[in-house]
Scaffold this motif. Structure first.
Motif, PDB file in Angstrom:
ATOM      1  N   UNK A   5       0.844  -1.196   0.000  1.00 37.43           N
ATOM      2  CA  UNK A   5       0.000   0.000   0.000  1.00 37.43           C
ATOM      3  C   UNK A   5       0.875   1.240   0.000  1.00 37.43           C
ATOM      4  N   UNK A   6       0.603   2.100  -0.971  1.00 40.62           N
ATOM      5  CA  UNK A   6       1.406   3.318  -1.099  1.00 40.62           C
ATOM      6  C   UNK A   6       0.456   4.513  -1.150  1.00 40.62           C
ATOM      7  N   UNK A   7       0.565   5.394  -0.182  1.00 37.15           N
ATOM      8  CA  UNK A   7      -0.236   6.614  -0.186  1.00 37.15           C
ATOM      9  C   UNK A   7       0.587   7.718  -0.846  1.00 37.15           C
ATOM     10  N   UNK A   8       0.146   8.186  -1.995  1.00 37.08           N
ATOM     11  CA  UNK A   8       0.878   9.242  -2.711  1.00 37.08           C
ATOM     12  C   UNK A   8      -0.093  10.356  -3.084  1.00 37.08           C
ATOM     13  N   UNK A 317      -8.052   4.565 -10.677  1.00 31.79           N
ATOM     14  CA  UNK A 317      -8.756   3.365 -10.182  1.00 31.79           C
ATOM     15  C   UNK A 317      -7.889   2.110 -10.314  1.00 31.79           C
ATOM     16  N   UNK A 318      -7.178   1.981 -11.440  1.00 34.69           N
ATOM     17  CA  UNK A 318      -6.282   0.813 -11.604  1.00 34.69           C
ATOM     18  C   UNK A 318      -5.161   0.834 -10.568  1.00 34.69           C
ATOM     19  N   UNK A 319      -4.596   2.031 -10.334  1.00 35.98           N
ATOM     20  CA  UNK A 319      -3.538   2.125  -9.320  1.00 35.98           C
ATOM     21  C   UNK A 319      -4.098   1.791  -7.942  1.00 35.98           C
ATOM     22  N   UNK A 320      -5.322   2.215  -7.702  1.00 35.67           N
ATOM     23  CA  UNK A 320      -5.956   1.933  -6.409  1.00 35.67           C
ATOM     24  C   UNK A 320      -6.092   0.418  -6.200  1.00 35.67           C
ATOM     25  N   UNK A 321      -6.436  -0.300  -7.275  1.00 32.50           N
ATOM     26  CA  UNK A 321      -6.528  -1.767  -7.169  1.00 32.50           C
ATOM     27  C   UNK A 321      -5.183  -2.380  -6.792  1.00 32.50           C
ATOM     28  N   UNK A 322      -4.118  -1.711  -7.223  1.00 30.37           N
ATOM     29  CA  UNK A 322      -2.776  -2.201  -6.896  1.00 30.37           C
ATOM     30  C   UNK A 322      -2.287  -1.654  -5.550  1.00 30.37           C
ATOM     31  N   UNK A 323      -3.166  -0.934  -4.828  1.00 31.50           N
ATOM     32  CA  UNK A 323      -2.806  -0.429  -3.499  1.00 31.50           C
ATOM     33  C   UNK A 323      -2.155   0.940  -3.500  1.00 31.50           C
ATOM     34  N   UNK A 324      -2.165   1.611  -4.661  1.00 28.84           N
ATOM     35  CA  UNK A 324      -1.489   2.915  -4.762  1.00 28.84           C
ATOM     36  C   UNK A 324      -2.525   4.041  -4.856  1.00 28.84           C
ATOM     37  N   UNK A 366       8.718   5.676   1.064  1.00 24.92           N
ATOM     38  CA  UNK A 366      10.070   5.111   1.069  1.00 24.92           C
ATOM     39  C   UNK A 366      10.518   4.832  -0.363  1.00 24.92           C
ATOM     40  N   UNK A 367      11.780   4.504  -0.514  1.00 26.01           N
ATOM     41  CA  UNK A 367      12.314   4.118  -1.827  1.00 26.01           C
ATOM     42  C   UNK A 367      11.532   2.923  -2.381  1.00 26.01           C
ATOM     43  N   UNK A 368      11.154   1.987  -1.501  1.00 28.03           N
ATOM     44  CA  UNK A 368      10.392   0.808  -1.931  1.00 28.03           C
ATOM     45  C   UNK A 368       9.039   1.232  -2.518  1.00 28.03           C
ATOM     46  N   UNK A 369       8.428   2.254  -1.932  1.00 24.92           N
ATOM     47  CA  UNK A 369       7.154   2.768  -2.460  1.00 24.92           C
ATOM     48  C   UNK A 369       7.347   3.262  -3.893  1.00 24.92           C
ATOM     49  N   UNK A 370       8.435   3.998  -4.105  1.00 29.50           N
ATOM     50  CA  UNK A 370       8.701   4.583  -5.420  1.00 29.50           C
ATOM     51  C   UNK A 370       8.955   3.451  -6.422  1.00 29.50           C
ATOM     52  N   UNK A 371       9.727   2.453  -6.008  1.00 30.38           N
ATOM     53  CA  UNK A 371      10.019   1.317  -6.890  1.00 30.38           C
ATOM     54  C   UNK A 371       8.732   0.583  -7.254  1.00 30.38           C
TER      55      UNK A 371
END
Ligand SMILES: *Cc1c(COP(=O)(O)O)cnc(C)c1O
Length: 396
Positions: A5-8, A317-324, A366-371
């Motif tokens: 999960x990435x909150x951006x 919406x697609x990014x949201x499905x991926x947790x972003x 974090x860097x992992x979020x960006x990756x």
């Protein structure tokens, strides 16, 4: 379940800083009314006044120049209302009957208020922006006249991150004897803001965009400036904003600002590196894109990018499905499918405005979020474009 999960979407709102949470928890039982003269009231009053000093110090204002309000929106509404102040208590009606000048890319709480002022008979002039979302200082110089009461230009834009040259704008506005306000809700706590250096008459900030609580903000009102209360009643905030003070929110706002004073510089440097990495990677991995906003005079953590042949809502919406979590346009405009007024103002055609998303980074990223974001995004854009009847990119 998404892999991560990435909150951006930090320009829409931010989670509470852990220290803010602690500070609020620490005063949950403080229930005294700051206007009461007994010990309960005096203790609550001391917390509110301490918070006022903290907020003032951070932007180089004196405590008497800081007024707590219920949100950034309320702050902006309050300042703009000096142009049509109906009250007898408004001793300085220097602004009444005079013009408002504002930009076309302001937050809806400024633009909607400006429309309301037009209905009340105020003459409103709108300044355009260039392709990067910058207002032209020379154009403002030409527009400001003896009839101008107030000029309001936001310091940093919430959708594209462009930062204006507020000091230069305030300068040309003052040359003509008008007053200057800046909506600094996205700027305070992300880039240095010093009201004396900028020489502004009014400034607005809000808690929840900088890891503070929602429903609390503050305005800077330079000593001696005209003022018109929006909320009338008791004598709170020196008679300028009635209503029992939101002690918990005010304590939270001050703690958020205190933490920004400690963390802002390093933190924003880190976000800028993340953003530059995102920008380069998106540029090389995904064809037919364009970045919206100023390449350098921009909030460190904000990146707005438009993808040809892909609707922003679909990407979101697609990014949201991926947790972003990212956003399209402003949170206040989403729900409507109108293209963003900000992106249209930069001169991009409506199709491009429809295809844009805003990535806004914050302190927990974090860097992992960006990756992870960079792992997911190209596939999402590819899939949407494959389904699109508008995108001819790969098939040209
Ligand atoms: C969020 C925001 C506001 C409104 O602040 P609230 O506290 O949510 O009312 C005003 N201006 C800008 C630039 C914003 O980003």
């Amino acid at each position: 379940m998404p892999e991560r999960n990435v909150y951006a979407d930090h320009n829409a709102t931010t989670p509470l800083h852990p220290e803010v949470k602690k500070a609020i928890e620490g005063v949950l039982d403080v229930f005294g009314n700051p206007s009461s003269l007994h010990s309960y009231g005096r203790y609550a009053r001391s917390l509110v006044e301490e918070a006022r000093e903290t907020v003032g110090r951070f932007i180089n204002a004196s405590p008497e120049e800081i007024m707590f309000v219920g949100s950034g929106s309320e702050g902006n509404n309050t300042i703009l209302s000096i142009l049509a102040c109906p009250g007898r208590e408004c001793s300085f009606n220097v602004c009444q009957g005079r013009d408002l000048i504002t930009s076309t890319i302001e937050h809806p709480c400024v633009l909607e208020t400006s429309k309301c002022l037009i209905e009340k008979g105020v003459n409103v002039l709108y300044i355009d922006v260039d392709e990067y979302g910058k207002v032209d200082v020379d154009q403002i110089r030409d527009m400001v006249s003896a009839r101008t009461g107030l000029v309001s230009v936001m310091m940093a834009n919430n959708e594209i991150g462009t930062v204006q040259d507020i000091e230069a704008i305030a300068d040309v506005v003052h040359e003509k004897g008008a007053l200057f306000h800046t909506d600094a809700v996205q700027a305070v706590g992300k880039i240095p803001v010093n009201v004396k250096d900028l020489d502004v008459d009014f400034l607005t900030l809000s808690g929840h965009k900088i890891y503070g609580p929602k429903g609390v903000g503050a305005i800077y009102v330079k000593k001696g400036s005209p003022f018109c209360p929006l909320i009338r009643g008791g004598h709170q905030e020196r008679g300028r904003r009635a209503g029992t003070e939101n002690t918990l929110g005010i304590v939270g706002l001050a703690k958020a600002i205190e933490m920004r004073a400690l963390e802002m510089e390093q933190e924003e440097k880190r976000l800028l590196l993340f953003k530059e990495h995102l920008r380069k990677s998106i540029q090389t991995q995904i064809p037919d894109i364009r970045f919206v906003g100023h390449p350098t005079e921009c909030l460190p953590g904000t990146l707005n990018v438009s993808f040809d042949g892909a609707e922003g809502e679909a990407i979101m919406l697609y990014l949201d499905l991926a947790g972003i979590a990212v956003s399209t346009g402003s949170a206040c405009a989403s729900g409507s499918l109108d293209p963003s007024h900000v992106i249209l103002a930069t001169g991009l055609p409506a199709e491009c405005a429809h295809g844009s998303i805003r990535i806004s980074l914050g302190r927990e990223n974090t860097q992992e979020d960006i990756d992870y974001l960079l792992d997911v995004l190209p596939g999402v854009i590819g899939r949407i474009r494959d389904m699109s009847t508008f995108y001819a990119g790969g098939r040209k």
